[in-house]
Design an enzyme around this catalytic site. Sequence first.
Site, PDB file in Angstrom:
ATOM      1  CG  MET A 122      -2.088  -1.102   1.144  1.00 65.63           C
ATOM      2  SD  MET A 122      -3.295  -0.642   2.801  1.00 65.63           S
ATOM      3  CE  MET A 122      -3.418   0.860   2.683  1.00 65.63           C
ATOM      4  N   GLY A 123       1.911   1.424   0.634  1.00 68.47           N
ATOM      5  CA  GLY A 123       2.642   2.422   0.936  1.00 68.47           C
ATOM      6  C   GLY A 123       4.011   2.350   0.289  1.00 68.47           C
ATOM      7  CG  ASP A 234       2.926  -8.691   8.404  1.00 67.40           C
ATOM      8  OD1 ASP A 234       3.240  -9.687   8.071  1.00 67.40           O
ATOM      9  OD2 ASP A 234       2.971  -7.739   7.297  1.00 67.40           O
TER      10      ASP A 234
END
Length: 738
Positions: A122-123, A234
């Site tokens: 995403m980033g 995670d």
Amino acid sequence: MAPATENASPCPTDEELRQICQGGSDAAMAESFFRHLEQCPVCPARLDTLWSRQPQSLPNDPAQAAPLATSHATSSSELTRLLDRNDRNTYDLSFLPRPPFPSCLGQLADYELLRVIGAGGMGMVFLARDSRDNQLVALKALKQGASASQKARQRFMREALTTQSIQHRGVVRILGVGESAGIVFHVMPLLEGENFEKLLRRKGPLPLAQVVKYTRQAAEALEAAHQLGIFHRDIKPSNLWLQKPGAAGEEQVLLLDFGLALAEFEEVGITSTGVVIGTPAYLSPEQAEGTATIGPASDLFSLGCVLYEMLVGSRVFPGTNTLEIFRTIAAFRITPPNHYRREIPERLNSLVMSLLAKSPNKRPGSARALLDQLADPLLLKQPLLNRRSVLTSGIVVAVGLAGLGLWKITRPAPVPLMQPTLILQTPGAIAMALGMGWNQANDGQTIIWADHQGRLWRMSLPDQRAQEFGQVNFTPALLRFSTAFATLAVCGTFGEVQVFRWQDKPVALGVKQRAPVQGALTDAVWDTAQNRLLVACGNEVSVWSGETGRLTATVKPRFGAPVTSLVPRYPDIGSAWVATMVNGEVGIFNDRDHLVLQKVLVNSPATFRLAIRPDGVHAAVWSESGQIDFWQPEEFSYLLKTNILPETVPLQPEGEPAPIRAPLQPRWLTYTPGGSTLMMLGDREGAGEAFLYNPMTNRMLARLGVDDPVLLTVDYPQLWALDRGGSLHLFDNFMGAS
């Protein structure tokens, strides 16, 4: 909060919303707001409006962030070194606004984006310069930019606010959040050091005291998060950062990336696209199943996986792809770390295995409980033998030496013979590969082989019925199957190639071609990243398209010596493929097939084979001199260690000396998916021999019970061996030998 609809939670006031954006709210208020956002039709627009009016939001006490920023002031020469790369050609930066000047990638609010530090799903993280005080920081922006969905923007914002709510030295700090040109971002201090993925790839297994220290620091950060009801979900080596010693002169482990974190009242599950949340190799069993409520025990299991990797140098759950990893998680057979590293004390070994317990109830009850066990002063102590046991052992050894004779003490340890669990007849087979079924109704494992006449055969398991499906008009030497693209390549003795698409029935792509090269075929590998086949003949390598089956290029790298083997792509070490040559050299090639490094690995010209461990920690070079060298694989610039292979001659009857045998000529070498065992195929006096070897203990684990093997292939957890007579031997328990 202001009233909302009758059944929905009340909307936050403007002041409450501003506190949430600035990180001034507690974790409970923020989580309540995120749940509200999913139902409220009004608040998402209010949130966008507030962000657009507030380009950046710094902590309430700017002085708090100053030491972190000023500690990274840099000279112009150092900055030039940091920027010496062209990120515009490497990353898609189209979401960024037009850069204000050529040496800048873009600008968000007051931050000039200088280069890309890293990118995830995403980033994207940038090295940025704050134009107000000229200090360097790290800025993480949502990659979708202004086109990002509201859900993605909320999740990105929650990562920043979650991280900001955990005030602990072991969690990276958020200096500010903001939005510019429709792009949401947050700002962090620029870290010095490296993540544990790179650290373990560079160093391999770490000293025991360091492992305990790093695990303790990571557990302290986890405890701080768990105290707030936040679970990371995670934990993996790339999300743990080893910060260089600061003013206190001590290294510090930092916990990164709370993008998947959730609060204690939420449940983990399969996303709308059917993907389990987390990184497969470090998932707890309950995360992999996607059915149980996630709690502290899941994070502790993942931390146990990292602890295991720091001790052993390989993953708990090996596999070269997600499917293989989930298979190993489902099988759940974990080899204790002291099996690979004998100096690991029993208490530390037991602690690791308790963290890796399948049931969450059998793991330490909390991060605090784990910290208590890590503080045990006896954790790294080996038990001492009492005097009576030492004295008794000494007497027994002395009597044994006198009775057996000194020559028996120097005899090599026996190498266990591993027998196959199944033998299949593949008549006339001279080359084989493992494939898959042709259609949905027949999607099981398939054995493919070729005979001397060029006929192609398949046998589907478990029915074991052979079927001829095609023929080539040359003598096959190698079969290579790409599972990723369901494509079979048949390679001939002199560089001929015929490619088949594996669908309802095999379809030949293009026509048989022969590369314009001199010399006989020595090796062929699939480059799955680019869907192409690399074929080595003589001094050259030909490149074949997996899409069309046609020859696309011939690589002539001026080797000066014939190529003996090819090693496929390993992105983690930055190379596309590697070639070994008969003169003892190795060549490393990039994505454009340019030779970027050529180096002598074996001083005197000799047959040797190369294998790179799947995680990129090291490369093994096996030469006919009977030794294996272990190199740092990026540029082969550092020799890590050298092992002299133990004798592989079986013990002779009592009183008979072991025969003198010719050295074993390397023919094929590769790692098991977990990287703990090397599979070796060699040739001695014209006959093949195959072994399993543990490089950490320098021990031959087993010799395969196959007469004259000519080919080995692996489909984890199975090992197949083809003998010269055309019989195929299955070893489905070969990992048990390690």
